[in-house]
Design a protein around this motif. Structure first.
Motif, PDB file in Angstrom:
ATOM      1  N   HIS A 179       0.830  -1.201   0.000  1.00  0.00           N
ATOM      2  CA  HIS A 179       0.000   0.000   0.000  1.00  0.00           C
ATOM      3  C   HIS A 179       0.866   1.252   0.000  1.00  0.00           C
ATOM      4  N   PHE A 180       1.910   1.247   0.834  1.00  0.00           N
ATOM      5  CA  PHE A 180       2.783   2.421   0.875  1.00  0.00           C
ATOM      6  C   PHE A 180       3.525   2.582  -0.445  1.00  0.00           C
ATOM      7  N   LEU A 181       3.954   1.455  -1.039  1.00  0.00           N
ATOM      8  CA  LEU A 181       4.670   1.545  -2.314  1.00  0.00           C
ATOM      9  C   LEU A 181       3.765   2.086  -3.410  1.00  0.00           C
ATOM     10  N   ILE A 192       1.146   4.149  -2.986  1.00  0.00           N
ATOM     11  CA  ILE A 192       1.008   5.593  -2.764  1.00  0.00           C
ATOM     12  C   ILE A 192       2.227   6.321  -3.307  1.00  0.00           C
TER      13      ILE A 192
END
Lengths: 103, 165
Positions: free
Chosen positions: A8-10, A12
């Protein structure tokens, strides 16, 4: 899928990176281009911190993120000094009209 | 989904939507102000990643420093005759298509790769370990960055004042 993980962070950060590139290539005002560069640096920083947490790599990623923030501050100061000089010489900061190195 | 996930989606939405406003708004001041929300959202993401010090530094340096510098730049490089400060655009639609394809590629790579992600443990404060590592293992880079900031400060002042003796 909905549980937040590394992906998820990647994602974003990937979205921010492509938005930053779009800002760099499609704006005329030099300061808008600088904002695009800031978005790129922030996207890479999210990757550093995310891998530092999920990749089991210790604190090194956060330290590199700190270095990137410091370099971004230096870059913004120098870039704005250059932009002010360009404005003094050409009386605008549209990067497609500034095509010679001296007056 | 627990509370962590809801907060993540909140900050992710804030970051992405305001970044979209930054790169699509034609009014530079609006873009600068929504850049503030982007940076704040990213700082929230850092908190969710357990990087408390980086989050605070992000707010202090980016929102308190770089963004104000950018706003000074906007104000000093436009003849302020009315409230609207516009930027021109070049080839918006082809560039949107190209970067859209690039972004989709990047997202599919990020999503498809099997990252070896260790399950996150509890999040202790990183302040002490960050300070120790910075002044032992990375002390050379730390000092060099201090010098770099000094040089950048003097250089920026001297560039911006040139030709006004």
């Amino acid at each position: 899928m909905l549980e937040v993980g590394l992906n998820h962070f990647l994602i974003i950060s990937a979205i921010l990176f492509s938005l930053g590139i779009y800002g760099i290539v499609s704006r005329k005002n030099a300061i808008m281009v600088l904002m695009g560069v800031e978005l790129l640096l922030n996207a890479s920083n999210i990757n550093f911190v995310a891998f530092a947490r999920y990749g089991n790599l210790g604190i090194d990623g956060q330290i590199y993120a700190l270095f990137v923030i410091i370099l971004a501050a230096a870059e913004a100061a120098i870039a704005l000094a250059i932009v002010l000089n360009i404005y003094k010489t050409f009386s605008n900061v549209n990067i497609d009209e500034i095509d010679n190195l001296k007056e | 989904m627990n509370l962590y996930d809801y907060i993540f989606y909140l900050f992710a939405l804030l970051t992405v939507v305001s970044a979209l406003v930054v790169v699509t708004s034609k009014n530079i001041v609006h873009a600068a102000f929504s850049l503030m929300f982007t940076l704040f959202g990213i700082s929230g993401l850092y908190v969710l990643l357990g990087a408390d010090f980086i989050a605070v530094v992000q707010i202090i340096v980016y929102i308190g420093g770089i963004l104000i510098l950018l706003l000074f730049g906007v104000m000093l490089t436009n003849k302020i005759t009315n409230v609207e400060i516009k930027t021109g655009t070049i080839k918006t639609i082809p560039m949107a298509i190209i970067t859209g394809v690039f972004g989709a590629l990047l997202i599919s790579i990020m999503y498809g790769t099997k990252w070896s992600s260790a399950p996150p443990d509890n999040m202790p404060s990183t302040l002490q370990i960050l300070g120790n590592t910075l002044l032992t293992e990375y002390v050379l880079i730390f000092e060099l960055l201090g010098m770099l900031l000094l040089v950048a400060l003097i250089g920026a002042a001297s560039i911006a004042r040139r030709g006004r003796e």
